[in-house]
Motif scaffolding. Sequence first.
Motif, short mmCIF file in Angstrom:
data_model
loop_
_atom_site.label_atom_id
_atom_site.label_comp_id
_atom_site.label_asym_id
_atom_site.label_seq_id
_atom_site.Cartn_x
_atom_site.Cartn_y
_atom_site.Cartn_z
N LYS A 124 0.60 -1.19 -0.17
CA LYS A 124 0.18 -0.15 0.11
C LYS A 124 0.86 1.21 -0.01
O LYS A 124 1.79 1.87 0.92
N LEU A 125 0.85 2.24 -1.44
CA LEU A 125 1.19 3.62 -1.26
C LEU A 125 0.60 4.79 -0.65
O LEU A 125 -0.62 4.72 -2.09
N GLY A 126 0.91 5.49 -0.56
CA GLY A 126 0.31 6.67 0.20
C GLY A 126 0.25 8.07 -0.95
O GLY A 126 1.57 7.89 -0.35
N TYR B 158 3.65 -2.74 20.12
CA TYR B 158 4.69 -1.90 19.11
C TYR B 158 3.56 -2.26 17.74
O TYR B 158 3.57 -3.20 17.07
N LYS B 159 3.32 -1.41 16.80
CA LYS B 159 3.05 -0.93 15.68
C LYS B 159 3.20 -0.21 14.91
O LYS B 159 3.52 1.30 15.56
N PHE B 160 3.94 0.11 13.72
CA PHE B 160 4.38 1.28 12.73
C PHE B 160 3.25 0.79 11.16
O PHE B 160 3.89 -0.75 10.78
N SER B 161 2.45 1.48 10.71
CA SER B 161 2.52 1.45 9.71
C SER B 161 3.47 3.17 8.42
O SER B 161 2.47 4.04 8.80
N LEU B 162 3.94 2.68 7.62
CA LEU B 162 4.30 2.69 6.58
C LEU B 162 3.21 3.99 5.94
O LEU B 162 3.35 4.61 5.64
N PHE B 163 2.31 3.45 5.46
CA PHE B 163 1.64 3.47 4.52
C PHE B 163 0.02 4.83 5.27
O PHE B 163 0.15 5.36 5.13
N LYS B 164 -0.16 4.44 6.35
CA LYS B 164 -0.70 5.75 7.00
C LYS B 164 0.28 6.25 7.79
O LYS B 164 -0.54 6.97 9.30
#
Length: 893
Positions: A65-67, A667-673
């Motif tokens: 996914k890419l924003g 821990y959570k990391f989202s590149l898209f968001k």
Amino acid sequence: MYRVVKISMLLLSAGFSSYAQQIKVSGKVTDTLQNPLAYANILAIPKNDNEDVKFAITEENGSYKLGLSKNQTYNLTVSFLGFTPHTQVLTTTEEDLIQNFTLQENLNQLDEVTINYTPPIVVKKDTITYDVSKFVTGEERKLRDALKKLPGVEVDRAGNVTVQGKKVTKVLVENKTFFTGDSKLAVNNIPADAVDKVEILDNYNEVAMLKGLQDSEDMAMNIKLKEDKKKFTFGDVEVGAAIKERYLIHPNLFYYSPKTNVNFIGDLNNQGIKSFSFSDYLEFEGGFGKLLNDAGSYFDLFNSDFAQYLNNQDYTANINQFGALNIRQSITNVTDISGYIISSNSKTDTESATVNEYLNTNDPYFETRNTANNFNNFFTIGKVTLDYDPSFENDFAYNSFIKVTNNDSQGLISTINPILDNTIATLTDIKAVNLKQNVTYSRKLSKDHTLTLEATYNFQNDKPLTEWLTNQKILQGLIPLEDDDLYTILQTKRSRAHTVNAITKDYWVLNNFNHIYTSVGVNAAFNNFYNTDEQLLSDGTSNNFNSAGFGNDVAYQFVNTFVGLEYKFQIGIATFKPMLYTHFYSWNTKQFDERFSNTKALLLPQFTTKIEFNTSKKINFKYSLNARFPGIDQLANNFILSNFNSVYRGNTTLENQLYHTVNLSYYKFSLFKNLNLNLNTSFNKKVAQFKSVTQLRGIEQFNTLIMFDQPEHNWNISGQISKKINKIRYKFRGNFRYNDFYQILNDDTNLNISKSILSTISAETFFKNYPNIEIGYTKDFNNYRSFSSTNDFENDNFFVNVQYDFLNDFIFKADYAFDSYHNKSNNAKNTFDTANASLFYQLEDSPWGFEINGTNLFNTTFKQQNSFNNFLISDSKTFILPRIIMFKVAYKL
């Protein structure tokens, strides 16, 4: 506050308005056989300079996914190791897009002629590599300025680095540790124009063969230098001057070659800048994370005289002289020798005004105490390391560490309370030497077995002297003073400790999903403690307090032999590791003619679980039953002066504390968001502990220790969430603490409860051509409930940080903080604000830079805070340096 809310709302609306201008590009990356390619990189480089570079990593099934911004044109590149990169121009519209990619295998990947593309970001499972040149503009001065422009990387004001929400714990330069590995030294001193690439190494382990065996949450940052900087001298020198004889000299000099590295960092100033802090000290002692595994070692460090000096951050005057030299030499291809020496000499004046409320009576009992101190502090820390890595199957390292300190101080304490109005002068002289030797050896015995051995010897020798002078009797009934015109009390201490620790561990890999680890070790300590308290009389004689039960001469021997068994197994995405350690303790104490001996065996279980949904979402759980044995000063059972108003006595019969610790983190990391979420909770339950028993009369107290078996609890919840919406990052941090503990005061036992809530909300902009602003608000609640009263404190803090790069050659920085303090119990209110600003100018191709810098622009005189313990609540004003306006000149080599 109306303006604060208005600005915050503008930032919020601007951010969400920008977010509405985003679309989602998604799809799959596969090979020609339609097999999904996990961890493929998708880079979107905008043609509009005002837009940010976007990137994504494919999941296990090849999806991504890419924003991207609406109605923009990007150069989109998809790359995967062993495959030919695919590049295309993509123009977005108002709608989301589905875009699949098929990569062709690169059959000529080893032919240098075909390697003509370097992506800005390359992501493998545990490694992210940034090509820094693709993100910087040339205006960056230090490494920190360049790191801030890398996607997924954050640098706070102190120089701590986080990548995708995880803190960097070690910094390397060309695969070699930079100084101690602490990120602050690196990011604040390495010139930005020397850096070619930045590698982020997750789950880092210094010994390659132990990766996957030892549980490591460390993240390392490896700085790759430009080719013309790999054998080059670079750095800069900064010189500053101001009125009232203020000055600053700060050289940073670096020499790198493939075999020899030499780094020097110096600092000379009298404007209150401390080059070495307590957190830096922790890094030298192994790092905060490692010390948490041994709470006793951490608290011993935290309460040491050396650490107390380092914790001081606010002064009325300060002269700081600091120098650090690091040398690394490659002797052969497999042998490196490295070392550093850090030396600091500082002169510091501090001043505080405190109102103490004592809780031992139903009626309020207040003391006003003013304290002024003049400190002269000198320390030198040196370390030599030999690394010998003949092969992947063998790794040997030897470390020798020495610390020498020599600190003295002069203080004046003025106390006014219902019983006493007195002034006490204090003189201290503390000399200490610490020598540590450490050997580690790792060997891969076979495909299934790996062996590690670690042994440490530590020698500590402390010689503190303390002198109190007053014209009134103090501690009457506790110390046997003789009448005199001036009362001079001298305390002499000698503390010497030898400790030896050794552990050997076998890692047995049954298969990819089942490991068994066994360990055998021993910890031994041989300590001696001596002290004497006496009154120096005006006629030249002395009145020794030994006849009244003062004075100690203690020998203490402690041996802990242990055997450990760990079983590590994986089921799906979850890894479990139950552990059981059997300890056999033996200790004996000798105080004059009295002897005390004891033995004990304890079973101490531990358990950890790690659930890894993917590389960017994890849950960690840890449980342990811990034992902590007393130090020699806690076992010394004769009286000893602690301060001008307190006497202490240890207890030879103390055995050990026992407490449960539970930790849970998400821990959570989202590149898209552009979302980062961290949640942590910890719970401690003490089932057996050392408890201080206090007899309090006015402000004077007598303390001793007993074993206490009533349970006490400590619970902490903390969390942070940050989300970047186009050019603005929003962040919320919160912390809740609960602590219940028993107070034994004047023969009464009571349960006290303290609670605190702290929350911070902030927003920070990331514009390229406009000023960048960080604005935030912190609210802090504290509640303390004792047997006789309930006390409430509140603190409001508003802060703004501004940075603006303009006209190509100018950089403006400013920060402002406003504090409102309220003690609701006595309705005391106070406000204070601080501000700093600087303007830097440097032509793009010139080595010369010029800066005007102002600190404490409003000339604020003090800061205010509160603290509390078993029987005392303190409201303190700490006085700080006045306004300083300084002109600086910098020269870049």
